[in-house]
Enzyme design. Structure first.
Site, mmCIF file in Angstrom:
data_model
loop_
_atom_site.group_PDB
_atom_site.id
_atom_site.type_symbol
_atom_site.label_atom_id
_atom_site.label_comp_id
_atom_site.label_asym_id
_atom_site.label_seq_id
_atom_site.Cartn_x
_atom_site.Cartn_y
_atom_site.Cartn_z
ATOM 1 N N HIS A 181 25.009 -45.077 -14.560
ATOM 2 C CA HIS A 181 25.714 -43.858 -14.985
ATOM 3 C C HIS A 181 25.178 -42.709 -14.133
ATOM 4 O O HIS A 181 25.450 -42.646 -12.945
ATOM 5 C CB HIS A 181 25.475 -43.683 -16.496
ATOM 6 C CG HIS A 181 26.278 -42.615 -17.162
ATOM 7 N ND1 HIS A 181 27.283 -41.941 -16.555
ATOM 8 C CD2 HIS A 181 26.211 -42.102 -18.432
ATOM 9 C CE1 HIS A 181 27.811 -41.055 -17.394
ATOM 10 N NE2 HIS A 181 27.166 -41.131 -18.539
ATOM 11 N N ASP A 223 29.435 -39.956 -7.101
ATOM 12 C CA ASP A 223 28.025 -39.972 -6.732
ATOM 13 C C ASP A 223 27.769 -40.402 -5.301
ATOM 14 O O ASP A 223 26.633 -40.352 -4.836
ATOM 15 C CB ASP A 223 27.247 -40.890 -7.686
ATOM 16 C CG ASP A 223 27.080 -40.225 -9.026
ATOM 17 O OD1 ASP A 223 26.893 -39.001 -9.035
ATOM 18 O OD2 ASP A 223 27.159 -40.912 -10.049
ATOM 19 N N HIS A 270 34.318 -47.677 -10.293
ATOM 20 C CA HIS A 270 34.312 -46.850 -11.498
ATOM 21 C C HIS A 270 35.019 -47.600 -12.609
ATOM 22 O O HIS A 270 35.981 -48.312 -12.358
ATOM 23 C CB HIS A 270 35.026 -45.509 -11.238
ATOM 24 C CG HIS A 270 34.646 -44.468 -12.230
ATOM 25 N ND1 HIS A 270 35.281 -44.343 -13.445
ATOM 26 C CD2 HIS A 270 33.682 -43.518 -12.194
ATOM 27 C CE1 HIS A 270 34.713 -43.355 -14.108
ATOM 28 N NE2 HIS A 270 33.748 -42.837 -13.383
HETATM 29 N N1 CMC Z 1 29.512 -53.110 -5.514
HETATM 30 C C1 CMC Z 1 29.913 -54.396 -5.393
HETATM 31 N N2 CMC Z 1 30.705 -55.013 -6.290
HETATM 32 C C2 CMC Z 1 31.095 -54.297 -7.354
HETATM 33 C C3 CMC Z 1 30.726 -52.945 -7.538
HETATM 34 C C4 CMC Z 1 29.905 -52.358 -6.557
HETATM 35 N N3 CMC Z 1 29.523 -51.091 -6.680
HETATM 36 N N4 CMC Z 1 31.269 -52.475 -8.691
HETATM 37 C C5 CMC Z 1 31.958 -53.501 -9.215
HETATM 38 N N5 CMC Z 1 31.861 -54.597 -8.395
HETATM 39 C C6 CMC Z 1 32.537 -55.877 -8.593
HETATM 40 C C7 CMC Z 1 31.866 -56.691 -9.688
HETATM 41 O O1 CMC Z 1 30.858 -57.534 -9.170
HETATM 42 C C8 CMC Z 1 33.045 -57.441 -10.250
HETATM 43 O O2 CMC Z 1 33.341 -58.488 -9.337
HETATM 44 P P1 CMC Z 1 33.857 -59.924 -9.885
HETATM 45 O O3 CMC Z 1 35.185 -59.612 -10.520
HETATM 46 O O4 CMC Z 1 33.925 -60.773 -8.678
HETATM 47 O O5 CMC Z 1 32.831 -60.362 -10.888
HETATM 48 C C9 CMC Z 1 34.191 -56.446 -10.163
HETATM 49 O O6 CMC Z 1 33.846 -55.598 -9.060
HETATM 50 C C10 CMC Z 1 34.390 -55.636 -11.435
HETATM 51 O O7 CMC Z 1 33.148 -55.007 -11.755
HETATM 52 P P2 CMC Z 1 32.663 -54.600 -13.208
HETATM 53 O O8 CMC Z 1 31.159 -54.551 -13.221
HETATM 54 O O9 CMC Z 1 33.358 -55.459 -14.217
HETATM 55 O O10 CMC Z 1 33.248 -53.134 -13.323
HETATM 56 P P3 CMC Z 1 32.852 -52.085 -14.436
HETATM 57 O O11 CMC Z 1 34.062 -51.271 -14.682
HETATM 58 O O12 CMC Z 1 32.214 -52.730 -15.614
HETATM 59 O O13 CMC Z 1 31.706 -51.235 -13.711
HETATM 60 C C11 CMC Z 1 30.565 -49.542 -12.564
HETATM 61 C C12 CMC Z 1 31.857 -49.935 -13.258
HETATM 62 C C13 CMC Z 1 30.631 -48.055 -12.165
HETATM 63 C C14 CMC Z 1 29.369 -49.711 -13.530
HETATM 64 C C15 CMC Z 1 30.367 -50.433 -11.313
HETATM 65 O O14 CMC Z 1 31.451 -50.290 -10.413
HETATM 66 C C16 CMC Z 1 29.054 -50.158 -10.596
HETATM 67 O O15 CMC Z 1 28.022 -50.731 -10.960
HETATM 68 N N6 CMC Z 1 29.066 -49.276 -9.543
HETATM 69 C C17 CMC Z 1 27.856 -48.906 -8.863
HETATM 70 C C18 CMC Z 1 27.098 -47.878 -9.704
HETATM 71 C C19 CMC Z 1 27.738 -46.511 -9.615
HETATM 72 O O16 CMC Z 1 28.079 -46.023 -8.535
HETATM 73 N N7 CMC Z 1 27.873 -45.856 -10.792
HETATM 74 C C20 CMC Z 1 28.382 -44.483 -10.869
HETATM 75 C C21 CMC Z 1 29.645 -44.395 -11.642
HETATM 76 S S1 CMC Z 1 30.425 -42.815 -11.400
HETATM 77 C C22 CMC Z 1 29.411 -41.720 -12.240
HETATM 78 C C23 CMC Z 1 29.655 -41.725 -13.705
HETATM 79 O O17 CMC Z 1 30.758 -41.307 -14.141
HETATM 80 O O18 CMC Z 1 28.741 -42.156 -14.439
#
Ligand code: CMC
Length: 428
Positions: free
Chosen positions: A267, A362, A306
């Site tokens: 986050h 970010d 996101h």
């Molecule tokens: N790098 C590589 N792969 C990713 C990433 C990433 N940053 N984000 C998601 N994926 C992949 C994930 O492995 C999954 O792949 P598969 O379907 O093959 O298993 C797919 O994309 C869907 O991911 P998810 O984890 O189910 O997506 P989510 O909606 O639960 O997670 C997130 C959202 C923001 C936590 C995630 O994209 C992430 O960890 N990003 C990096 C951390 C980050 O930049 N966070 C800041 C968010 S913006 C600030 C805020 O509002 O807080």
């Protein structure tokens, strides 16, 4: 066409008609679906609340597929271009933009609350020399509740408003103190003649000069970053603010909890993680292999992806422009080239395109903070300052929402049932 959903339970053959409002059904309407009279009734299972609305809100609108973010109906692009952070804060809390008199009064009301009690300062001085600023912020905000015991009267509107003003005014002061502590420098008191962002920069960076004035381009960039981060509807930290507030806890305790939720690297800790990632990559030539590592699932590309935005994050576009303006004043960061190459490669790559992973807010904010001279450890604190406004707007809305109750989710219990106690000597 009736606004209802017809559900047939194939276990019993019974059919239920459930009302639909705002494209949503009420989870409690599922409870009538039972196999027999002793059955508890149907529940919805939604870990991480990916498809569950926890409230009705009029604060922030997001359309993740279209990349739209609006505060009280105003597009974020217009607010970032034309307004100040305190103007946006007023909008988020009151529902409308202030007129000139209202803005002047509001700026005055915030300015007169920026000082913290000396005991708060002393308490902060007792942290270890290298204490993480976010840990200091979280515990100090919680400690504020002991200075304002009347804040418990959360159902008194006048009282709520006073605590809201105090928090918006004092969070930057406490945040700047955490930085000065980290640097081993004396804490600077607030200067009320300055704008919100300017005052924060002065409390952060003033040394022995009689007057500290930050570069206007940096002040404006910080103000815009604050606007972009002010609210993001029911994200993890805002949900925590509402959850804690739902027990009628005072707003200082609730806000400390929200800040704790923000601290996590998925986050608000993400911009810190982005900078660490860029430093680890170190050079443009290493970008390709790093991206491959992300695709193999060995790591995540921090600052990408996101939960809600699946097209692009509108805040990321504005921030990229801001970064250019700041770098003109501060000089270009070596890591910017790594970031640009990373963005270019990832945006062309099938893995990221397929999963709709784009740079989020970010990805560039950390580079701007670093250029301004803010250390990585302070990044989540810089996120918490503007988010305090959003948390308070969400909290205020929740407290006045007659439909809200103490938050108490259900579970699907899969553990053992009613076992006889085993005495110690009989346990293997
Ligand atoms: N790098 C590589 N792969 C990713 C990433 C990433 N940053 N984000 C998601 N994926 C992949 C994930 O492995 C999954 O792949 P598969 O379907 O093959 O298993 C797919 O994309 C869907 O991911 P998810 O984890 O189910 O997506 P989510 O909606 O639960 O997670 C997130 C959202 C923001 C936590 C995630 O994209 C992430 O960890 N990003 C990096 C951390 C980050 O930049 N966070 C800041 C968010 S913006 C600030 C805020 O509002 O807080």
């Amino acid at each position: 066409m009736p606004d209802t959903l017809t559900i047939t339970d194939n276990r019993t053959g019974k059919t239920y008609e459930i009302p639909i409002q705002h494209d949503t059904i009420r989870a409690m309407d599922l409870r009538q679906i039972k196999v027999n009279d002793s059955d508890f009734g149907m529940m919805a299972y939604d870990p991480g609340y990916t498809n569950t609305a926890s409230c009705k809100s009029s604060v922030t609108y997001i359309d993740g597929d279209e990349g739209v973010l609006e505060y009280r109906g105003y597009p974020i692009e217009q607010l970032a271009e034309k307004s100040s952070f305190l103007e946006v804060a007023y909008l988020l809390l009151n529902g409308d933009l202030p007129n000139p008199k209202q803005l002047q009064d509001w700026e005055h009301d915030i300015a007169i609350h920026t000082v913290v009690h000396e005991n708060i300062k002393r308490q902060m001085e007792s942290f270890r020399y290298d204490a993480h600023p976010m840990g200091m912020l979280i515990s100090t905000v919680a400690a504020l509740s002991t200075f304002y015991p009347e804040a418990k009267q959360v159902h008194c509107q006048e009282n709520r408003w006073l605590q809201i003003q105090r928090l918006i005014a004092k969070v930057p002061t406490i945040s700047a103190f955490t930085f000065r502590h980290l640097q081993g420098h004396p804490y600077n008191y607030p200067v009320n003649g300055l704008s919100y962002a300017e005052n924060f920069l002065a409390m952060m960076f003033k040394m022995t000069e009689s007057e500290y004035r930050a570069e206007p381009a940096i002040v404006r960039a910080l103000d815009i970053l604050f606007i972009l981060h002010a609210d993001h509807e029911q994200n993890c930290s805002a949900s925590v603010m509402r959850a804690i507030g739902s027990s009628d806890a005072d707003p200082y305790s609730a806000l400390a909890g929200a800040a704790a939720a923000l601290y996590g690297p998925l986050h608000g800790g993400a911009n810190e993680a982005v900078l660490q990632m860029l430093s680890e990559i170190g050079d443009v030539k290493n970008v390709r292999s790093y991206v491959d590592g992300c695709k193999n699932g060995e790591k995540r590309l921090m600052g990408f992806g996101h939960r809600v935005y699946k097209n692009y994050d509108p805040r990321a576009k504005i921030i990229k422009r801001c970064a250019d303006e700041v770098f003109e004043v501060t000089g270009r960061s070596r890591l910017l080239d790594v970031a640009l190459e990373l963005e270019k490669i990832a945006l062309e790559d099938e893995y990221f395109i397929k999963r709709k992973l784009y740079p989020n807010v970010d990805f560039y904010s950390g580079l701007i903070y670093q250029a301004i001279g803010i250390p990585v450890k302070m990044f989540p604190v810089l996120f918490a300052i503007p988010m305090a406004v959003g948390w308070l707007a969400q909290w205020n809305e929740m407290v006045t929402d007659k439909e809200q109750r103490i938050q108490r989710p259900r579970q699907i219990y899969l553990g053992d049932r009613t076992r006889d106690f085993v005495p110690m000597e009989k346990r293997s």
